[in-house]
Design an enzyme around this catalytic site. Structure first.
Site, mmCIF file in Angstrom:
data_model
loop_
_atom_site.group_PDB
_atom_site.id
_atom_site.type_symbol
_atom_site.label_atom_id
_atom_site.label_comp_id
_atom_site.label_asym_id
_atom_site.label_seq_id
_atom_site.Cartn_x
_atom_site.Cartn_y
_atom_site.Cartn_z
ATOM 1 N N SER A 151 1.048 -1.213 0.149
ATOM 2 C CA SER A 151 0.090 0.061 -0.019
ATOM 3 C C SER A 151 0.809 1.362 0.015
ATOM 4 O O SER A 151 1.869 1.465 -0.833
ATOM 5 C CB SER A 151 -0.963 0.030 1.311
ATOM 6 N N ASP A 288 -8.431 -3.935 -7.400
ATOM 7 C CA ASP A 288 -7.819 -3.254 -6.052
ATOM 8 C C ASP A 288 -9.188 -2.052 -5.799
ATOM 9 O O ASP A 288 -9.194 -1.215 -6.752
ATOM 10 C CB ASP A 288 -6.345 -2.543 -5.929
ATOM 11 N N HIS A 319 -7.139 -5.139 -2.130
ATOM 12 C CA HIS A 319 -6.137 -4.488 -1.835
ATOM 13 C C HIS A 319 -5.276 -5.275 -0.755
ATOM 14 O O HIS A 319 -6.009 -5.451 0.517
ATOM 15 C CB HIS A 319 -6.561 -3.239 -1.284
#
Length: 354
Positions: A151, A288, A319
């Site tokens: 991330s 995502d 994600h």
């Protein structure tokens, strides 16, 4: 460049990016320790000195006959004590002979207790990675050093591999050589904060998720305020009711930016991909739910033009999810459901043999 990706298939009910993201976060938090046969490494605490003299809290574990070192951190919020996904990597990599260095990045966890320095989304954290590598080398961690994150932490790791050579040349007393740096591996990295934040708040669940992250950022700011009285204006923290608001109220002035947009443009990882020259693996899921899907063609083009980058673009994964089905695990002989970390370690082994 685009390259062969070992098959990834989740269970049928996780063939939805939002479902995968939520399910992995909830299920993994409860069950991660029982999913891997590898024990927790015996970490010891270490305070590193990052760029601009910022103290960085980390955990270090060096196995016998270690052959190389992985340095990693996590996403937009969190701390080492609770970031179980990063600890999964620590267990698996340590068992395979990697020295492990995990750290609380700027304004997070115990690093926030050591310094009031706020985040910069990679602009200064890249140098932090490199200085941590130098200190780890002095402690006995062997090169090559590989940077990792997921991330927003993936964005930080991409900045690290981009600036490593520059930092090593500028600070010759670090004790690092350019050849000590192996490269980077990132999972679902943030690539364009402005576009993705704009995209996120167009969806009901996205607005809910964004609000939750914003609340965690406020807690982070209050933690710094309490640990370092006078360092942050409490009225500014009160006004920071979104991710954009946090950066607007607390971050951009300290970094010298006139607007949040200018800050996001400067820190964007997408625009530095052409400048990466060390081997880099990017794992990215087309479904995502946090990132604008319009970024994907640009990501593909950038990776196609840079032979140093291997892009594993998958249809599913959500994600930072990538939980694989039992069938998928049998098909590619994975020992557990952590498909993304298994690909990272498999890719690393291939790079070590080259």
């Amino acid at each position: 460049m685009m390259c062969y990706t070992p098959p990834y298939n989740p269970s049928w009910f996780l063939q939805n990016g939002l479902m995968m993201t939520v399910y992995t976060a909830l299920w993994g938090k409860r069950h991660w320790q029982s999913t891997t046969k590898d024990p927790e490494p015996s970490y010891h605490e270490k305070i590193f000195v990052g760029g601009q003299g910022v103290p960085i809290f980390g955990l270090v574990a060096i196995p016998e006959n270690a052959h190389s070192t992985i340095i990693g951190t996590y996403g937009i919020t969190g701390e080492l004590e609770t970031e179980w996904f990063l600890r999964v990597l620590g267990r698996k990599a340590y068992a395979q002979g990697y020295a492990i260095v995990l750290f609380d990045w700027r304004a997070h966890g115990k690093t926030a207790e050591l310094s009031p320095t706020l985040t910069s989304d990679g602009l200064y954290e890249g140098e932090d990675f490199v200085r941590i590598a130098a200190a780890a080398k002095a402690m006995g961690c062997p090169g090559k050093f590989w940077f990792t994150g997921y991330s927003l932490g993936g964005q930080l790791a991409l900045w690290a591999v981009k600036v490593a050579g520059e930092v090593i040349r500028e600070y010759e007393d670090l004790g690092l050589e350019d050849s000590d740096i192996g490269g980077s591996m990132v999972i679902c990295p943030s690539l364009d904060s402005e576009r993705s934040l704009s995209y996120l708040v167009t969806k009901p669940f996205g607005r809910y998720l964004e609000a939750g992250i914003a609340q965690n950022l406020k807690k982070l700011a209050w933690r710094i305020h309490d640990a370092h009285p006078g360092s942050i204006d409490p009225a500014a923290i009160e006004r920071a009711n979104s991710i954009w608001g946090f950066d607007n109220e607390l971050v951009i002035n300290r970094l010298g930016f006139s607007s949040v947009e200018a800050y996001y443009q400067a820190s964007s990882a997408l625009q530095i991909l052409p400048q990466i020259s060390k081997p880099t693996l990017i794992l990215y899921a087309a479904d995502d739910p946090l990132f604008d899907p319009a970024i994907i063609p640009e990501l593909e083009e950038a990776c196609d033009r840079n032979s140093a980058i291997d892009l594993f673009l998958t249809q599913y994964g959500g994600h930072v999810g990538y939980l694989s089905s039992k069938k998928c695990q049998r098909q590619i002989q994975d020992p557990d459901p952590w498909w993304a970390w298994n690909r990272v370690l498999q890719w690393l082994e291939e790079k070590r043999r080259e």
